[in-house]
Design a protein around this motif. Structure first.
Motif, PDB file in Angstrom:
ATOM      1  N   TRP A  36       3.767   0.343 -13.817  1.00 27.26           N
ATOM      2  CA  TRP A  36       2.484  -0.364 -13.858  1.00 27.26           C
ATOM      3  C   TRP A  36       2.680  -1.867 -13.736  1.00 27.26           C
ATOM      4  CZ3 TRP A  36      -2.162   0.702 -12.680  1.00 27.26           C
ATOM      5  CH2 TRP A  36      -3.220  -0.127 -13.083  1.00 27.26           C
ATOM      6  N   VAL A  64      -6.389   3.589  -1.635  1.00 28.19           N
ATOM      7  CA  VAL A  64      -5.544   2.429  -1.349  1.00 28.19           C
ATOM      8  C   VAL A  64      -5.947   1.797  -0.021  1.00 28.19           C
ATOM      9  CG1 VAL A  64      -3.181   1.687  -0.875  1.00 28.19           C
ATOM     10  CG2 VAL A  64      -3.615   3.368  -2.678  1.00 28.19           C
ATOM     11  N   LEU A  99       3.306  -2.525 -10.131  1.00 30.48           N
ATOM     12  CA  LEU A  99       2.075  -2.423  -9.341  1.00 30.48           C
ATOM     13  C   LEU A  99       1.194  -3.655  -9.530  1.00 30.48           C
ATOM     14  CD1 LEU A  99       0.605   1.210  -9.419  1.00 30.48           C
ATOM     15  CD2 LEU A  99       1.180  -0.174  -7.424  1.00 30.48           C
ATOM     16  N   LEU A 111      -6.126   6.341  -8.408  1.00 35.87           N
ATOM     17  CA  LEU A 111      -5.507   5.014  -8.494  1.00 35.87           C
ATOM     18  C   LEU A 111      -6.115   4.149  -7.403  1.00 35.87           C
ATOM     19  CD1 LEU A 111      -3.306   3.040  -9.580  1.00 35.87           C
ATOM     20  CD2 LEU A 111      -1.855   3.887  -7.733  1.00 35.87           C
ATOM     21  N   ALA A 139       0.142  -6.316  -6.674  1.00 34.36           N
ATOM     22  CA  ALA A 139      -1.285  -6.586  -6.481  1.00 34.36           C
ATOM     23  C   ALA A 139      -1.541  -8.084  -6.525  1.00 34.36           C
ATOM     24  CB  ALA A 139      -2.104  -5.871  -7.560  1.00 34.36           C
ATOM     25  N   VAL A 168      -5.849  -3.684  -9.092  1.00 38.39           N
ATOM     26  CA  VAL A 168      -5.353  -2.329  -9.281  1.00 38.39           C
ATOM     27  C   VAL A 168      -5.906  -1.793 -10.592  1.00 38.39           C
ATOM     28  CG1 VAL A 168      -3.189  -3.184 -10.307  1.00 38.39           C
ATOM     29  CG2 VAL A 168      -3.301  -0.846  -9.400  1.00 38.39           C
ATOM     30  N   ALA A 203       2.010   1.711  -3.621  1.00 37.38           N
ATOM     31  CA  ALA A 203       0.916   2.188  -4.470  1.00 37.38           C
ATOM     32  C   ALA A 203       0.639   3.667  -4.223  1.00 37.38           C
ATOM     33  CB  ALA A 203      -0.344   1.361  -4.219  1.00 37.38           C
ATOM     34  N   THR A 204       0.676   4.085  -2.964  1.00 38.63           N
ATOM     35  CA  THR A 204       0.443   5.498  -2.635  1.00 38.63           C
ATOM     36  C   THR A 204       1.548   6.370  -3.196  1.00 38.63           C
ATOM     37  OG1 THR A 204      -0.740   4.883  -0.606  1.00 38.63           O
ATOM     38  CG2 THR A 204       0.134   7.124  -0.733  1.00 38.63           C
ATOM     39  N   ALA A 257       1.182   6.636  -7.014  1.00 42.86           N
ATOM     40  CA  ALA A 257       0.024   7.453  -7.382  1.00 42.86           C
ATOM     41  C   ALA A 257       0.347   8.938  -7.255  1.00 42.86           C
ATOM     42  CB  ALA A 257      -1.174   7.086  -6.506  1.00 42.86           C
ATOM     43  N   SER A 278       0.826  -1.213   0.000  1.00 35.73           N
ATOM     44  CA  SER A 278       0.000   0.000   0.000  1.00 35.73           C
ATOM     45  C   SER A 278       0.857   1.259   0.000  1.00 35.73           C
ATOM     46  CB  SER A 278      -0.941  -0.014   1.211  1.00 35.73           C
ATOM     47  OG  SER A 278      -0.219  -0.111   2.422  1.00 35.73           O
ATOM     48  N   PRO A 293      -4.564   8.590  -4.473  1.00 30.16           N
ATOM     49  CA  PRO A 293      -4.545   7.165  -4.095  1.00 30.16           C
ATOM     50  C   PRO A 293      -5.808   6.762  -3.339  1.00 30.16           C
ATOM     51  CG  PRO A 293      -3.085   8.435  -2.664  1.00 30.16           C
ATOM     52  CD  PRO A 293      -3.613   9.397  -3.690  1.00 30.16           C
ATOM     53  N   PHE A 309      -6.323   0.584  -5.415  1.00 33.19           N
ATOM     54  CA  PHE A 309      -5.495  -0.568  -5.062  1.00 33.19           C
ATOM     55  C   PHE A 309      -6.100  -1.191  -3.814  1.00 33.19           C
ATOM     56  CE2 PHE A 309      -1.869  -2.636  -2.980  1.00 33.19           C
ATOM     57  CZ  PHE A 309      -1.242  -3.273  -4.046  1.00 33.19           C
TER      58      PHE A 309
END
Length: 355
Positions: A159, A134, A162, A180, A166, A173, A121-122, A125, A118, A132, A182
């Motif tokens: 990508w 998330v 990510l 974004l 995921a 995602v 992902a944040t 983003a 997470s 995000p 997730f």
């Protein structure tokens, strides 16, 4: 309404948007009539740009001759990949992808072992100006591969990375608008439904349906006739693991039997434990069997249907009456055919029970 770099632009003739399922970019195409373009957004401006932002909006305003963006829904926000100019036909076409393209086109060789999925992902983003959405996770990426592994250190697109994390966390995602997402895959039991109905014709009336066209296919080699094997060498444990799902599927016709051979799918995935290999084989199997039953429907356009919906079909009187999951939805609007959409969906049959 079509916005170019945030400004509504007149002169469009038609547009098309394809909304895809998880881990894929949505795409768009817009055709403009050159005579309808007005400076500064004229043909000379379009063909000289290196970056063009596009937003397409649609809806059902109270007054179709006088409306604003607030009365429409934003269907896609993205960047143009290609400008096609046809001076003979007097048209200009823009095609591109949604903001997933920002991550697809960006390479990274960063090491993330001490960060959670997470957190990564944040970070990615915010790096691209995305908001995000998330779900927090606790395990660091380094735990998935207990020693350094090429997947966490090699140069790859942000990508792809990510999507990889995921997969490790059993998350999905995707990008929607400027967000974004997730997090865990939505539970189909609580997903919104978009029913499709069919009433066959009889002597007194033709068929009726809420679709313009409806068709189905069934792949007979999927379902009970496939198996998935995951092989893995765990460097830390210095051991190899094999996992096959479903267990007991025939690997081939044995002497003295007439057992139908299964289609065997084999995957090499490094550094898994026995339990992880079993879970991965089961997850891959569950995804593959969704290709058994396919449904395609053409419908009047609306803004309700999304790839997050479940589509129950009823009325055919066959095994095709069941739930389907959209994998792509294509919306089109032009001044001749109006607003239409096409849904391409899939699922396993009711005869096959996923693990």
């Amino acid at each position: 309404m079509v916005k170019i770099n945030g400004t509504p632009v007149q002169g469009w003739l038609d547009w098309e948007i394809e909304s895809n399922s998880y881990r894929e970019a949505d795409t768009f195409r817009v055709t403009f009539v050159l005579s309808g373009l007005v400076a500064p957004f004229d043909e000379a401006w379009f063909v000289s740009q290196t970056t063009i932002g596009v937003e397409i909006l649609a809806g059902f305003p109270a007054d179709p001759a006088n409306y604003g963006a607030s009365e429409l829904d934003s269907l896609i926000i993205g960047n143009v990949d290609e400008v096609s100019y046809d001076p003979a036909q007097r048209t200009l076409e823009l095609s591109g992808r949604d903001l997933t393209s920002l991550l697809i086109d960006a390479k990274t060789a960063e090491k993330w072992q001490n960060q959670t999925a997470s957190e990564i992902a944040t970070t990615l983003a915010k790096r691209h100006g995305l908001t995000p959405v998330v779900t927090a996770t606790t395990d660091t990426i380094g735990r998935f591969y207990q020693i350094d592994h090429v997947s966490t250190t090699c140069v790859e697109t942000e990508w792809d990375f990510l999507c990889w994390i995921a997969q490790q966390t059993q998350f999905v995602v995707y990008v929607k608008g400027n967000e974004l997402h997730f997090g865990p895959q939505p539970d189909p039991a609580s997903a919104p439904q978009y029913p499709i109905t069919w009433t066959p014709a009889d002597d007194s009336q033709p068929f009726t349906s809420n679709t313009k066209q409806l068709s189905f296919t069934r792949t007979l080699t999927v379902g009970n006739t496939i198996s998935v094997t995951v092989r893995s060498w765990n460097a830390k444990q210095r051991a190899g693991f094999n996992a096959t799902y479903p267990q007991g599927h025939a690997k081939g016709i044995r002497p003295g039997t007439a057992t139908q051979p299964s289609q065997a799918y084999s995957y090499q995935i490094p550094n898994l434990t026995q339990d992880q290999a079993t879970k991965r084989a089961r997850a891959i199997y569950n995804e593959l069997i969704k290709n058994e039953m396919r449904m395609r429907a053409e419908l009047p356009g609306d803004n309700e249907l999304s790839t997050l919906h479940v589509i129950p079909v009823s009325g055919t009187g066959t095994s095709f009456d069941q739930n389907y999951f959209p994998e792509a939805i294509t919306r089109r609007m032009d001044f001749h055919a109006g607003y239409t959409m096409e849904a391409r969906c899939r699922n396993h049959s009711s005869d096959v029970v996923p693990a």
